[in-house]
Design a protein around this motif. Structure first.
Motif, PDB file in Angstrom:
ATOM      1  N   TYR A   1     -32.010  59.382 -25.449  1.00 51.50           N
ATOM      2  CA  TYR A   1     -31.098  60.105 -24.868  1.00 51.50           C
ATOM      3  C   TYR A   1     -31.655  61.039 -23.797  1.00 51.50           C
ATOM      4  O   TYR A   1     -32.658  61.533 -23.769  1.00 51.50           O
ATOM      5  CB  TYR A   1     -30.901  61.207 -26.077  1.00 51.50           C
ATOM      6  N   HIS A   2     -30.846  60.863 -22.551  1.00 52.36           N
ATOM      7  CA  HIS A   2     -31.323  61.432 -21.245  1.00 52.36           C
ATOM      8  C   HIS A   2     -32.495  60.730 -20.810  1.00 52.36           C
ATOM      9  O   HIS A   2     -33.142  61.329 -20.008  1.00 52.36           O
ATOM     10  CB  HIS A   2     -31.228  62.892 -21.312  1.00 52.36           C
ATOM     11  N   GLY A   3     -32.767  59.703 -21.333  1.00 42.99           N
ATOM     12  CA  GLY A   3     -34.156  59.147 -20.900  1.00 42.99           C
ATOM     13  C   GLY A   3     -35.269  60.049 -21.530  1.00 42.99           C
ATOM     14  O   GLY A   3     -36.423  59.525 -21.080  1.00 42.99           O
ATOM     15  N   GLU A   4     -35.293  60.880 -22.430  1.00 41.83           N
ATOM     16  CA  GLU A   4     -36.238  61.566 -22.828  1.00 41.83           C
ATOM     17  C   GLU A   4     -36.802  61.744 -24.329  1.00 41.83           C
ATOM     18  O   GLU A   4     -37.810  61.692 -24.566  1.00 41.83           O
ATOM     19  CB  GLU A   4     -35.849  63.085 -22.662  1.00 41.83           C
TER      20      GLU A   4
ATOM     21  N   SER B   1     -22.162  61.272 -20.858  1.00 42.71           N
ATOM     22  CA  SER B   1     -23.197  62.342 -20.372  1.00 42.71           C
ATOM     23  C   SER B   1     -24.717  61.800 -20.250  1.00 42.71           C
ATOM     24  O   SER B   1     -25.370  61.831 -19.214  1.00 42.71           O
ATOM     25  CB  SER B   1     -23.206  63.486 -21.245  1.00 42.71           C
ATOM     26  N   CYS B   2     -25.093  60.937 -21.004  1.00 41.92           N
ATOM     27  CA  CYS B   2     -26.591  60.294 -21.221  1.00 41.92           C
ATOM     28  C   CYS B   2     -26.582  59.333 -19.954  1.00 41.92           C
ATOM     29  O   CYS B   2     -27.610  59.434 -19.331  1.00 41.92           O
ATOM     30  CB  CYS B   2     -26.813  59.764 -22.360  1.00 41.92           C
ATOM     31  N   ILE B   3     -25.612  58.573 -19.875  1.00 39.51           N
ATOM     32  CA  ILE B   3     -25.392  57.763 -18.732  1.00 39.51           C
ATOM     33  C   ILE B   3     -25.815  58.210 -17.311  1.00 39.51           C
ATOM     34  O   ILE B   3     -26.590  57.707 -16.649  1.00 39.51           O
ATOM     35  CB  ILE B   3     -24.471  56.685 -18.503  1.00 39.51           C
ATOM     36  N   ALA B   4     -24.922  59.285 -17.261  1.00 40.83           N
ATOM     37  CA  ALA B   4     -24.726  59.944 -15.873  1.00 40.83           C
ATOM     38  C   ALA B   4     -26.175  60.527 -15.653  1.00 40.83           C
ATOM     39  O   ALA B   4     -26.786  60.495 -14.582  1.00 40.83           O
ATOM     40  CB  ALA B   4     -23.827  61.129 -15.852  1.00 40.83           C
ATOM     41  N   THR B   5     -26.960  61.287 -16.689  1.00 40.18           N
ATOM     42  CA  THR B   5     -27.790  61.947 -16.461  1.00 40.18           C
ATOM     43  C   THR B   5     -29.168  60.928 -16.235  1.00 40.18           C
ATOM     44  O   THR B   5     -29.988  61.312 -15.274  1.00 40.18           O
ATOM     45  CB  THR B   5     -28.361  62.924 -17.610  1.00 40.18           C
ATOM     46  N   THR B   6     -29.247  60.063 -17.047  1.00 36.87           N
ATOM     47  CA  THR B   6     -30.251  59.224 -16.983  1.00 36.87           C
ATOM     48  C   THR B   6     -30.106  58.743 -15.552  1.00 36.87           C
ATOM     49  O   THR B   6     -31.334  58.290 -14.811  1.00 36.87           O
ATOM     50  CB  THR B   6     -30.260  58.077 -17.877  1.00 36.87           C
ATOM     51  N   ALA B   7     -29.292  57.931 -14.930  1.00 34.16           N
ATOM     52  CA  ALA B   7     -29.061  57.525 -13.740  1.00 34.16           C
ATOM     53  C   ALA B   7     -29.601  58.417 -12.546  1.00 34.16           C
ATOM     54  O   ALA B   7     -30.546  58.165 -11.675  1.00 34.16           O
ATOM     55  CB  ALA B   7     -27.699  57.275 -13.207  1.00 34.16           C
ATOM     56  N   VAL B   8     -29.478  59.695 -12.685  1.00 34.17           N
ATOM     57  CA  VAL B   8     -30.052  60.868 -11.597  1.00 34.17           C
ATOM     58  C   VAL B   8     -31.383  60.866 -11.882  1.00 34.17           C
ATOM     59  O   VAL B   8     -32.220  60.785 -10.827  1.00 34.17           O
ATOM     60  CB  VAL B   8     -29.498  62.187 -12.014  1.00 34.17           C
ATOM     61  N   LYS B   9     -32.038  60.875 -12.935  1.00 33.10           N
ATOM     62  CA  LYS B   9     -33.413  60.866 -13.075  1.00 33.10           C
ATOM     63  C   LYS B   9     -34.208  59.760 -12.811  1.00 33.10           C
ATOM     64  O   LYS B   9     -35.417  59.977 -12.450  1.00 33.10           O
ATOM     65  CB  LYS B   9     -33.633  61.325 -14.755  1.00 33.10           C
ATOM     66  N   ARG B  10     -33.555  58.550 -12.858  1.00 32.99           N
ATOM     67  CA  ARG B  10     -34.609  57.395 -12.592  1.00 32.99           C
ATOM     68  C   ARG B  10     -34.618  57.197 -11.099  1.00 32.99           C
ATOM     69  O   ARG B  10     -35.626  56.551 -10.801  1.00 32.99           O
ATOM     70  CB  ARG B  10     -33.639  56.195 -13.132  1.00 32.99           C
ATOM     71  N   ARG B  11     -33.751  57.713 -10.382  1.00 31.30           N
ATOM     72  CA  ARG B  11     -33.634  57.420  -8.936  1.00 31.30           C
ATOM     73  C   ARG B  11     -34.066  56.402  -8.492  1.00 31.30           C
ATOM     74  O   ARG B  11     -35.109  55.952  -7.588  1.00 31.30           O
ATOM     75  CB  ARG B  11     -34.678  58.761  -8.675  1.00 31.30           C
ATOM     76  N   GLN B  12     -33.643  55.126  -9.014  1.00 30.35           N
ATOM     77  CA  GLN B  12     -33.977  53.760  -8.571  1.00 30.35           C
ATOM     78  C   GLN B  12     -32.896  53.128  -7.327  1.00 30.35           C
ATOM     79  O   GLN B  12     -33.086  51.866  -7.274  1.00 30.35           O
ATOM     80  CB  GLN B  12     -33.776  52.902  -9.868  1.00 30.35           C
TER      81      GLN B  12
END
Length: 419
Positions: free
Chosen positions: A131-134, A147-158
């Motif tokens: 969840y949220h990559g955390e 929400s999780c997909i969007a938040t994780t994409a921002v955090k990964r910054r790939q």
């Protein structure tokens, strides 16, 4: 020999093609299962079968739907193609999907059905249950997943393009998750790769009482039959660690590299070989320089699967620093079957595979990795000897025998359900 069954088999992608561990395992399964049963393999894939070395072609019938469109979504195209074969599938003794993505399709069959749980795709659009990559997710819902997909994409910054593709793919699987969970009870039996995977699915409402744990079997190309009498850690030579896999954030290499630095600060002569490529490669090389271990890492890049046994064979230990609960971890089994002791993060099925043949460490903790390394080196001979106790569980004939037993059980039992 037990009676041969007529089995419809749905692989993960196109067997015999370059691809993920699930593709490789599907290929090996078809080769082995076809020695005991009559298989019709229903391929539903965006891959081109012309580039695949299809296994056991003289013993298997293939029904090909390849080069499928990726629009409106790859999963939707695969489902549509496979649904065309539902009338033909009804003639089999059972239908076994080795892809977790086809639960909604199998649910429409009247013949006995078996679905392998080899990923988290039926319960997580991102496939990682983070969840949220955390932290580990407690369960899906459409709003929560979006929400999780969007938040994780921002955090990964790939990279914008890569994240847009990943987000599109994940968003398109939200509907798959809803349908898979809705039809979870309409599948006659499940096969999970490890106890933890069975437990995770049962906690989300899948029928644990109808789920059988059968692990992967080792690829004999990666099997060292006898112990190496010269195996051991020599005080005069550096200890060589090996990592094989994608260079992604979830694989934990940003933990491995500081862990390597900590080992060297403690006075250990240790080197690291990294096999694989991915979006984090440039950042990881920067991190290696920052940690002062750039000269201790050999970046081997992509290596053909057939060339990996020699690389495993030359390493003193294999290290898996992953941060998420992998459904199984084929590279860990490859290392074990090549008689390479292991350092593994304490996630997912690692303890189930490794047993006493390696040392676990707290995921995400470089210092804990260094501690585990010291324990492994101090008791290296015992860990190496323990490999003999772990390998028989993953022998091909042992595992295929369990599949055959499960096939007979499933073929003989058909529940009455309302579809």
């Amino acid at each position: 020999m037990s009676e041969r069954l007529d089995v419809g088999f749905v692989p993960a992608e196109c067997p015999g093609a370059p691809g993920s561990g699930a593709v490789e395992t599907s290929t090996l399964l078809i080769e082995r299962l076809s020695e005991r049963h009559d298989l019709t393999v229903y391929v539903s894939s965006q891959m081109d079968s012309a580039n695949a070395d299809l296994p056991a072609e003289d013993r298997v019938e293939y029904v090909m739907h390849d080069n499928l469109s990726k629009l409106p979504h790859p999963i939707a195209a695969k489902h549509e193609a496979l649904r065309e074969e539902l009338p033909a599938m009804e003639r089999h003794d059972l239908v076994h999907s080795y892809s977790s993505a086809f639960i909604p399709v199998l649910a429409d069959l009247e013949v006995p059905t078996l679905s392998t749980l080899n990923s988290y795709v039926p319960v997580c659009p991102k496939g990682d249950m983070m969840y949220h990559g955390e932290r580990k997710c407690s369960g899906p819902s459409p709003v929560k997943c979006a929400s999780c997909i969007a938040t994780t994409a921002v955090k990964r910054r790939q990279g914008v393009e890569r994240e847009l593709r990943a987000s599109y793919s994940s968003l398109g699987k939200i509907d798959l998750v809803q349908k898979s969970m809705k039809h979870a009870d309409d599948i006659d039996a499940y096969h999970a790769l490890s106890p933890h995977l069975k437990e995770d699915y049962a906690a989300l409402g899948f029928p644990g009482e109808r789920t059988t744990v059968i692990p992967h079997f080792y690829d004999e190309a990666f099997h060292r039959e006898d112990p190496d009498p010269e195996a051991g850690v020599d005080d005069g030579d550096p200890v060589t660690l090996l990592y094989v896999g994608a260079l992604q954030d979830i694989k934990g290499l940003h933990v491995l590299i500081p862990g390597l630095a900590e080992m060297r600060r403690r006075g250990h002569d240790v080197e690291l070989e990294i096999v694989g490529s991915g979006p984090y490669e440039a950042r990881l090389k920067e991190l290696a320089s920052e940690e002062g271990v750039a000269d201790a890492i050999d970046w081997l890049g992509y290596v053909d699967h057939g060339d990996l046994p020699d690389i495993y064979d030359e390493a003193d230990a294999f290290v898996y620093p992953g941060l998420i609960d992998e459904p199984f971890g084929r590279v860990v089994l490859e290392a074990l079957s090549m008689r390479t002791p292991l350092l593994v993060s304490d996630v997912g099925s690692m303890d189930f595979i490794v047993g006493d043949a390696g040392e676990p460490f707290e995921a995400g903790n470089p210092s804990a990795l260094a501690d585990a390394f010291e324990r492994l080196v101090d008791d290296y001979d015992a860990h190496y000897a323990a490999i003999d106790d772990e390998l028989p569980r993953f022998a091909p004939e042992t595992v295929i025998g369990k599949y055959s037993d499960l096939y007979r059980e499933v073929a003989a039992t058909k529940r009455v359900v309302t579809r």
